[in-house]
Design a protein around this motif. Sequence first.
Motif, PDB file in Angstrom:
ATOM      1  N   GLN A  26       0.722  -1.233  -0.014  1.00  0.00           N
ATOM      2  CA  GLN A  26      -0.149   0.102  -0.127  1.00  0.00           C
ATOM      3  C   GLN A  26       0.962   1.260  -0.002  1.00  0.00           C
ATOM      4  O   GLN A  26       0.512   2.298  -0.662  1.00  0.00           O
ATOM      5  CB  GLN A  26      -0.986   0.028   1.213  1.00  0.00           C
ATOM      6  CG  GLN A  26      -2.032   1.279   0.910  1.00  0.00           C
ATOM      7  CD  GLN A  26      -2.578   1.802   2.544  1.00  0.00           C
ATOM      8  OE1 GLN A  26      -1.716   1.686   3.243  1.00  0.00           O
ATOM      9  NE2 GLN A  26      -3.578   2.217   2.263  1.00  0.00           N
ATOM     10  N   GLN A  27       1.883   1.203   0.661  1.00  0.00           N
ATOM     11  CA  GLN A  27       2.885   2.333   0.812  1.00  0.00           C
ATOM     12  C   GLN A  27       3.401   2.614  -0.470  1.00  0.00           C
ATOM     13  O   GLN A  27       3.573   3.801  -1.017  1.00  0.00           O
ATOM     14  CB  GLN A  27       3.865   2.052   1.922  1.00  0.00           C
ATOM     15  CG  GLN A  27       3.607   2.418   3.438  1.00  0.00           C
ATOM     16  CD  GLN A  27       2.971   3.629   3.667  1.00  0.00           C
ATOM     17  OE1 GLN A  27       3.389   4.700   3.029  1.00  0.00           O
ATOM     18  NE2 GLN A  27       1.832   3.681   4.220  1.00  0.00           N
ATOM     19  N   LYS A  28       4.062   1.617  -1.204  1.00  0.00           N
ATOM     20  CA  LYS A  28       4.449   1.633  -2.517  1.00  0.00           C
ATOM     21  C   LYS A  28       3.503   2.362  -3.433  1.00  0.00           C
ATOM     22  O   LYS A  28       4.002   3.177  -4.379  1.00  0.00           O
ATOM     23  CB  LYS A  28       5.032   0.239  -3.091  1.00  0.00           C
ATOM     24  CG  LYS A  28       6.211  -0.197  -2.485  1.00  0.00           C
ATOM     25  CD  LYS A  28       6.562  -1.407  -2.769  1.00  0.00           C
ATOM     26  CE  LYS A  28       7.694  -2.185  -2.176  1.00  0.00           C
ATOM     27  NZ  LYS A  28       7.922  -3.716  -2.702  1.00  0.00           N
ATOM     28  N   LYS A  35       4.597  10.958  -5.863  1.00  0.00           N
ATOM     29  CA  LYS A  35       6.122  11.035  -6.314  1.00  0.00           C
ATOM     30  C   LYS A  35       6.771  12.036  -5.913  1.00  0.00           C
ATOM     31  O   LYS A  35       7.774  12.345  -5.542  1.00  0.00           O
ATOM     32  CB  LYS A  35       6.313  10.668  -7.774  1.00  0.00           C
ATOM     33  CG  LYS A  35       6.366   9.044  -8.130  1.00  0.00           C
ATOM     34  CD  LYS A  35       6.513   8.683  -9.509  1.00  0.00           C
ATOM     35  CE  LYS A  35       5.849   7.416 -10.007  1.00  0.00           C
ATOM     36  NZ  LYS A  35       6.041   7.351 -11.464  1.00  0.00           N
ATOM     37  N   ASP A  36       6.105  13.411  -6.246  1.00  0.00           N
ATOM     38  CA  ASP A  36       6.587  14.607  -6.267  1.00  0.00           C
ATOM     39  C   ASP A  36       6.961  15.104  -4.868  1.00  0.00           C
ATOM     40  O   ASP A  36       7.435  16.079  -4.490  1.00  0.00           O
ATOM     41  CB  ASP A  36       5.671  15.709  -7.210  1.00  0.00           C
ATOM     42  CG  ASP A  36       4.390  15.643  -6.823  1.00  0.00           C
ATOM     43  OD1 ASP A  36       3.859  14.567  -6.529  1.00  0.00           O
ATOM     44  OD2 ASP A  36       3.684  16.747  -6.730  1.00  0.00           O
ATOM     45  N   LEU A  37       6.178  14.534  -3.905  1.00  0.00           N
ATOM     46  CA  LEU A  37       6.071  15.018  -2.422  1.00  0.00           C
ATOM     47  C   LEU A  37       7.359  14.450  -1.737  1.00  0.00           C
ATOM     48  O   LEU A  37       7.784  14.999  -0.715  1.00  0.00           O
ATOM     49  CB  LEU A  37       4.756  14.633  -1.884  1.00  0.00           C
ATOM     50  CG  LEU A  37       3.519  15.073  -2.477  1.00  0.00           C
ATOM     51  CD1 LEU A  37       2.223  14.785  -1.628  1.00  0.00           C
ATOM     52  CD2 LEU A  37       3.594  16.817  -2.535  1.00  0.00           C
ATOM     53  N   ASN A  38       7.972  13.307  -1.925  1.00  0.00           N
ATOM     54  CA  ASN A  38       8.895  12.521  -1.518  1.00  0.00           C
ATOM     55  C   ASN A  38       8.589  12.549   0.066  1.00  0.00           C
ATOM     56  O   ASN A  38       9.372  12.471   0.896  1.00  0.00           O
ATOM     57  CB  ASN A  38      10.024  13.284  -1.604  1.00  0.00           C
ATOM     58  CG  ASN A  38      11.311  12.297  -1.073  1.00  0.00           C
ATOM     59  OD1 ASN A  38      11.214  11.092  -1.171  1.00  0.00           O
ATOM     60  ND2 ASN A  38      12.431  13.299  -0.932  1.00  0.00           N
ATOM     61  N   LEU A  39       7.367  11.925   0.378  1.00  0.00           N
ATOM     62  CA  LEU A  39       7.107  11.765   1.832  1.00  0.00           C
ATOM     63  C   LEU A  39       7.236  10.448   2.564  1.00  0.00           C
ATOM     64  O   LEU A  39       7.566  10.182   3.564  1.00  0.00           O
ATOM     65  CB  LEU A  39       5.591  12.388   2.168  1.00  0.00           C
ATOM     66  CG  LEU A  39       5.414  13.754   2.028  1.00  0.00           C
ATOM     67  CD1 LEU A  39       3.898  14.065   2.120  1.00  0.00           C
ATOM     68  CD2 LEU A  39       6.176  14.551   3.028  1.00  0.00           C
ATOM     69  N   GLY A  40       7.109   9.488   1.697  1.00  0.00           N
ATOM     70  CA  GLY A  40       7.160   7.970   1.961  1.00  0.00           C
ATOM     71  C   GLY A  40       6.092   7.928   3.158  1.00  0.00           C
ATOM     72  O   GLY A  40       4.959   8.099   3.189  1.00  0.00           O
ATOM     73  N   HIS A  41       6.968   7.048   4.436  1.00  0.00           N
ATOM     74  CA  HIS A  41       6.126   6.593   5.358  1.00  0.00           C
ATOM     75  C   HIS A  41       5.574   7.858   6.263  1.00  0.00           C
ATOM     76  O   HIS A  41       4.768   7.513   7.164  1.00  0.00           O
ATOM     77  CB  HIS A  41       6.946   5.601   6.194  1.00  0.00           C
ATOM     78  CG  HIS A  41       6.932   4.131   5.502  1.00  0.00           C
ATOM     79  ND1 HIS A  41       5.915   3.697   5.190  1.00  0.00           N
ATOM     80  CD2 HIS A  41       7.921   3.639   5.061  1.00  0.00           C
ATOM     81  CE1 HIS A  41       6.008   2.227   4.782  1.00  0.00           C
ATOM     82  NE2 HIS A  41       7.351   2.277   4.765  1.00  0.00           N
ATOM     83  N   ASP A  42       6.124   8.824   6.089  1.00  0.00           N
ATOM     84  CA  ASP A  42       6.122  10.123   7.051  1.00  0.00           C
ATOM     85  C   ASP A  42       4.654  10.609   6.752  1.00  0.00           C
ATOM     86  O   ASP A  42       4.138  11.313   7.615  1.00  0.00           O
ATOM     87  CB  ASP A  42       7.017  11.239   6.564  1.00  0.00           C
ATOM     88  CG  ASP A  42       8.592  10.881   7.094  1.00  0.00           C
ATOM     89  OD1 ASP A  42       8.554  10.230   7.944  1.00  0.00           O
ATOM     90  OD2 ASP A  42       9.640  11.698   6.631  1.00  0.00           O
ATOM     91  N   VAL A  43       4.081  10.356   5.892  1.00  0.00           N
ATOM     92  CA  VAL A  43       2.590  10.598   5.480  1.00  0.00           C
ATOM     93  C   VAL A  43       1.610  10.279   6.578  1.00  0.00           C
ATOM     94  O   VAL A  43       0.774  10.716   7.018  1.00  0.00           O
ATOM     95  CB  VAL A  43       2.045  10.450   3.842  1.00  0.00           C
ATOM     96  CG1 VAL A  43       1.671   8.819   3.899  1.00  0.00           C
ATOM     97  CG2 VAL A  43       0.748  11.247   3.708  1.00  0.00           C
TER      98      VAL A  43
END
Length: 149
Positions: A26-28, A35-43
Amino acid sequence: MDNEIFQAITKNSPFIAWIHNISLNQQKYIKSKFKDLNLGHDVRYIMFIYDNPNCSQEDLVNMFSQSKGNIAKSLKKLEDLGYIIRETDPNNRRKYMLNTTEKGNDLVPKFRKISKEWEKEVGITDSDDELRERIREIAINGMKLVEEE
């Protein structure tokens, strides 16, 4: 699709391996949509702060079982990117209250929409409420078990 790719997901795999796989995929998926936010798991921290106004760093440490250092690093990044704001707690000057900014508030509905799309694509439906509640109970029990030690 080649079944060898999915050989690690077998009937004999531990239940937690399936949950971990679901979470990672789900994270992927979500990351590919943002893509443009570059937040990864931090969201997930933005989501928690949005849902729990005036929460503390300690709340995130407890909820996500992450070290204070990792949480602090992520919060600094989110603050620098303009998604959250840290304000001194008037009741305890050594503590910060966390809140989302307008930018963070705008991201949450978009994230939830993409998350809901992913759920639909993988076959999670509204009729899975019983399953959701059971998994939620297991998660809570797991948190309690770790707290007791």
